[in-house]
Design an enzyme around this catalytic site. Structure first.
Site, PDB file in Angstrom:
ATOM      1  N   VAL A 113       0.671  -1.232   0.078  1.00 58.38           N
ATOM      2  CA  VAL A 113       0.145  -0.048   0.083  1.00 58.38           C
ATOM      3  C   VAL A 113       0.980   1.202  -0.144  1.00 58.38           C
ATOM      4  CG1 VAL A 113      -1.884   1.239   1.236  1.00 58.38           C
ATOM      5  CG2 VAL A 113      -1.836  -1.264   1.043  1.00 58.38           C
TER       6      VAL A 113
ATOM      7  N   HIS B 150       9.755  -1.486   2.769  1.00 58.83           N
ATOM      8  CA  HIS B 150       9.595  -1.744   4.140  1.00 58.83           C
ATOM      9  C   HIS B 150       9.377  -3.234   4.627  1.00 58.83           C
ATOM     10  CE1 HIS B 150       5.404  -0.748   2.737  1.00 58.83           C
ATOM     11  NE2 HIS B 150       4.824  -1.503   3.475  1.00 58.83           N
TER      12      HIS B 150
HETATM   13  P1  5GP Z   1       2.054  -2.471   3.172  1.00 55.86           P
HETATM   14  O1  5GP Z   1       0.523  -3.053   3.049  1.00 55.86           O
HETATM   15  O2  5GP Z   1       2.184  -1.321   2.084  1.00 55.86           O
HETATM   16  O3  5GP Z   1       3.321  -3.435   3.102  1.00 55.86           O
HETATM   17  O4  5GP Z   1       1.947  -1.794   4.495  1.00 55.86           O
HETATM   18  C1  5GP Z   1       2.089  -0.402   5.049  1.00 55.86           C
HETATM   19  C2  5GP Z   1       2.267  -0.116   6.381  1.00 55.86           C
HETATM   20  O5  5GP Z   1       2.317   1.166   6.576  1.00 55.86           O
HETATM   21  C3  5GP Z   1       0.748  -0.496   6.892  1.00 55.86           C
HETATM   22  O6  5GP Z   1       0.835  -1.386   8.159  1.00 55.86           O
HETATM   23  C4  5GP Z   1       0.276   0.782   7.612  1.00 55.86           C
HETATM   24  O7  5GP Z   1      -0.502   0.555   8.793  1.00 55.86           O
HETATM   25  C5  5GP Z   1       1.575   1.482   7.758  1.00 55.86           C
HETATM   26  N1  5GP Z   1       1.446   2.717   7.744  1.00 55.86           N
HETATM   27  C6  5GP Z   1       0.730   3.589   6.629  1.00 55.86           C
HETATM   28  N2  5GP Z   1       0.853   5.078   7.005  1.00 55.86           N
HETATM   29  C7  5GP Z   1       1.672   5.344   7.871  1.00 55.86           C
HETATM   30  C8  5GP Z   1       2.042   6.392   8.827  1.00 55.86           C
HETATM   31  O8  5GP Z   1       2.011   7.459   8.179  1.00 55.86           O
HETATM   32  N3  5GP Z   1       2.650   6.176   9.726  1.00 55.86           N
HETATM   33  C9  5GP Z   1       2.972   4.816  10.148  1.00 55.86           C
HETATM   34  N4  5GP Z   1       3.495   4.775  11.518  1.00 55.86           N
HETATM   35  N5  5GP Z   1       2.703   3.711   9.656  1.00 55.86           N
HETATM   36  C10 5GP Z   1       1.908   3.866   8.551  1.00 55.86           C
END
Ligand code: 5GP
Ligand code: ZN
Length: 109
Positions: free
Chosen positions: A93, A98
């Site tokens: 997302v 990460h």
């Molecule tokens: P993905 O699905 O891209 O692997 O995970 C993105 C992660 O980033 C999600 O678990 C979401 O909760 C976290 N996340 C998104 N925006 C923010 C933010 O502004 N601050 C923090 N600390 N985490 C975020």
């Protein structure tokens, strides 16, 4: 182009709960944690996903993830999941690479 949210976190333009930082990496608590202590480990430099990431940064971020996993164990985690979503179809997302480091506490579904 609007800068990405994780680049802004690295620069301190968006607040975060920092867990660890060094020259190349930054680790902070996920805003929407799967479990208490859910940590994201990111490169300070912007790369979209693992395909773009230089190999030495992959290995450095894995070392940092190991350090954080050990820390989470000290704080009571019984196990740790380490995962990476690469690409929209894999559930990515935020398009700044990460690593999710998620503590597990047994019976936590
Ligand atoms: P993905 O699905 O891209 O692997 O995970 C993105 C992660 O980033 C999600 O678990 C979401 O909760 C976290 N996340 C998104 N925006 C923010 C933010 O502004 N601050 C923090 N600390 N985490 C975020
Ligand atoms: Zn970024």
């Amino acid at each position: 182009m609007e800068e990405c949210i994780f680049c802004k976190i690295v620069k301190g333009e968006i607040p975060s709960e920092k867990i660890f930082e060094d020259e190349k990496s930054f680790a902070f608590l996920d805003i929407n944690p799967v479990n208490q202590g859910h940590t994201l480990v990111i490169p300070k430099e912007h790369f979209e996903n693992i395909h773009d990431l230089p190999e030495e940064i992959v290995s450095h971020l894995m070392k940092v993830s190991k350090k954080i996993s050990s820390g989470l164990k000290k704080f009571g985690a019984k196990g740790v999941n380490i995962s990476i979503n690469n690409g929209k179809d894999a559930g990515q997302v935020v398009f700044h690479f990460h690593i999710h480091v998620i503590p597990r506490f047994g019976n936590d579904a």
